[in-house]
Design a protein around this motif. Structure first.
Motif, PDB file in Angstrom:
ATOM      1  N   ALA A 102      90.320  53.802  48.982  1.00  0.00           N
ATOM      2  CA  ALA A 102      89.811  55.004  49.645  1.00  0.00           C
ATOM      3  C   ALA A 102      88.798  55.692  48.755  1.00  0.00           C
ATOM      4  CB  ALA A 102      90.977  55.951  49.948  1.00  0.00           C
ATOM      5  N   CYS A 103      87.576  55.869  49.265  1.00  0.00           N
ATOM      6  CA  CYS A 103      86.550  56.560  48.491  1.00  0.00           C
ATOM      7  C   CYS A 103      86.730  58.058  48.667  1.00  0.00           C
ATOM      8  CB  CYS A 103      85.146  56.136  48.927  1.00  0.00           C
ATOM      9  SG  CYS A 103      83.867  57.045  48.025  1.00  0.00           S
ATOM     10  N   ILE A 104      86.915  58.769  47.553  1.00  0.00           N
ATOM     11  CA  ILE A 104      87.191  60.204  47.652  1.00  0.00           C
ATOM     12  C   ILE A 104      85.909  61.003  47.882  1.00  0.00           C
ATOM     13  CG2 ILE A 104      89.319  60.117  46.315  1.00  0.00           C
ATOM     14  CD1 ILE A 104      87.908  60.912  43.859  1.00  0.00           C
ATOM     15  N   LYS A 105      84.756  60.328  47.846  1.00  0.00           N
ATOM     16  CA  LYS A 105      83.512  61.053  48.128  1.00  0.00           C
ATOM     17  C   LYS A 105      83.079  60.888  49.590  1.00  0.00           C
ATOM     18  CE  LYS A 105      79.011  62.059  46.157  1.00  0.00           C
ATOM     19  NZ  LYS A 105      77.901  61.480  45.392  1.00  0.00           N
ATOM     20  N   CYS A 106      82.940  59.651  50.062  1.00  0.00           N
ATOM     21  CA  CYS A 106      82.435  59.459  51.436  1.00  0.00           C
ATOM     22  C   CYS A 106      83.552  59.154  52.435  1.00  0.00           C
ATOM     23  CB  CYS A 106      81.389  58.343  51.470  1.00  0.00           C
ATOM     24  SG  CYS A 106      82.061  56.680  51.269  1.00  0.00           S
ATOM     25  N   GLY A 107      84.748  58.923  51.951  1.00  0.00           N
ATOM     26  CA  GLY A 107      85.870  58.693  52.850  1.00  0.00           C
ATOM     27  C   GLY A 107      85.989  57.271  53.368  1.00  0.00           C
ATOM     28  N   TYR A 142      85.779  55.838  43.701  1.00  0.00           N
ATOM     29  CA  TYR A 142      84.418  55.909  44.223  1.00  0.00           C
ATOM     30  C   TYR A 142      83.949  54.519  44.629  1.00  0.00           C
ATOM     31  CZ  TYR A 142      84.517  60.571  42.286  1.00  0.00           C
ATOM     32  OH  TYR A 142      84.870  61.861  42.017  1.00  0.00           O
ATOM     33  N   CYS A 143      83.450  54.394  45.849  1.00  0.00           N
ATOM     34  CA  CYS A 143      82.965  53.104  46.322  1.00  0.00           C
ATOM     35  C   CYS A 143      81.632  52.777  45.634  1.00  0.00           C
ATOM     36  CB  CYS A 143      82.814  53.112  47.841  1.00  0.00           C
ATOM     37  SG  CYS A 143      81.395  54.035  48.441  1.00  0.00           S
ATOM     38  N   ASP A 144      81.165  51.551  45.846  1.00  0.00           N
ATOM     39  CA  ASP A 144      79.936  51.130  45.149  1.00  0.00           C
ATOM     40  C   ASP A 144      78.743  52.038  45.467  1.00  0.00           C
ATOM     41  OD1 ASP A 144      79.848  50.259  47.780  1.00  0.00           O
ATOM     42  OD2 ASP A 144      79.086  48.267  47.326  1.00  0.00           O
ATOM     43  N   LYS A 145      78.714  52.585  46.702  1.00  0.00           N
ATOM     44  CA  LYS A 145      77.568  53.430  47.075  1.00  0.00           C
ATOM     45  C   LYS A 145      77.664  54.837  46.485  1.00  0.00           C
ATOM     46  CE  LYS A 145      76.595  50.978  51.339  1.00  0.00           C
ATOM     47  NZ  LYS A 145      77.887  50.325  51.732  1.00  0.00           N
ATOM     48  N   CYS A 146      78.866  55.253  46.147  1.00  0.00           N
ATOM     49  CA  CYS A 146      79.062  56.650  45.714  1.00  0.00           C
ATOM     50  C   CYS A 146      79.164  56.808  44.198  1.00  0.00           C
ATOM     51  CB  CYS A 146      80.301  57.240  46.361  1.00  0.00           C
ATOM     52  SG  CYS A 146      80.106  57.460  48.129  1.00  0.00           S
ATOM     53  N   GLN A 147      79.066  55.721  43.466  1.00  0.00           N
ATOM     54  CA  GLN A 147      79.145  55.844  42.025  1.00  0.00           C
ATOM     55  C   GLN A 147      77.837  56.432  41.491  1.00  0.00           C
ATOM     56  OE1 GLN A 147      80.413  52.029  40.434  1.00  0.00           O
ATOM     57  NE2 GLN A 147      81.868  51.923  42.117  1.00  0.00           N
TER      58      GLN A 147
HETATM   59 ZN   LIG Z   1      81.930  56.254  48.969  1.00  0.00          ZN
END
Ligand SMILES: [Zn+2]
Ligand SMILES: [Zn+2]
Length: 148
Positions: A102-107, A142-147
């Motif tokens: 679960a990405c805590i930034k984009c969900g 954090y997912c790869d896009k949100c790092q």
């Molecule tokens: Zn994300």
């Protein structure tokens, strides 16, 4: 993209019929939506999507159908790191257990399966003589896009 892969699901409608559950038109619609969902849905998502096809479908029917699926252990109820406070999400059970990322930034929620996870379950069962019938693992980050 392998990281986006969704784990295969058994056909829910057939599972219900094989357990002697009577399939009404509205139940069938809900089950189809859960089965084909490309994301983890909560009651509201599910209800909104179903009403686009059948405006007479009542929220109570959503709860009852989910209750039925839970009773027959065909869906899992997840809280997905409580990213969205108390919302619960539902997904059709898979033939293999998977981990939710679960990405805590984009969900974004990704599913991840690994033979190491299967091995770990085997180790727990052997060492603790514990027979696992349900297992849930969630990782928040954090997912790869949100790092950065
Ligand atoms: Zn994300
Ligand atoms: Zn999942």
């Amino acid at each position: 993209m392998p990281t986006e892969s969704r784990v295969a699901r058994r056909p829910l409608e057939q599972e219900l019929i094989s357990r002697g559950v009577r399939m009404t038109r509205q139940r069938r619609l809900l089950v189809e939506i859960i089965q084909s969902a490309d994301q983890h849905m909560d009651v509201l998502n599910l209800w909104q999507k179903a009403r686009q096809q059948d405006p007479t479908l009542n929220k109570v029917t959503v709860y009852r159908t989910l209750g039925l699926l839970k009773k027959h252990r065909l869906v899992d109820e997840l809280d997905l790191m409580h990213l969205e406070s108390a919302r619960h999400y539902y997904e059709a059970r898979t033939t293999r257990d998977h981990i939710h990322l679960a990405c805590i930034k984009c969900g974004r929620i990704q599913e991840f399966e690994s033979s190491l996870f299967e091995k770990l379950k085997g180790q727990i069962e052997r060492e603790r003589r514990f027979r696992i019938s349900v297992v849930r693992v969630e990782a928040g980050g954090y997912c790869d896009k949100c790092q950065e």
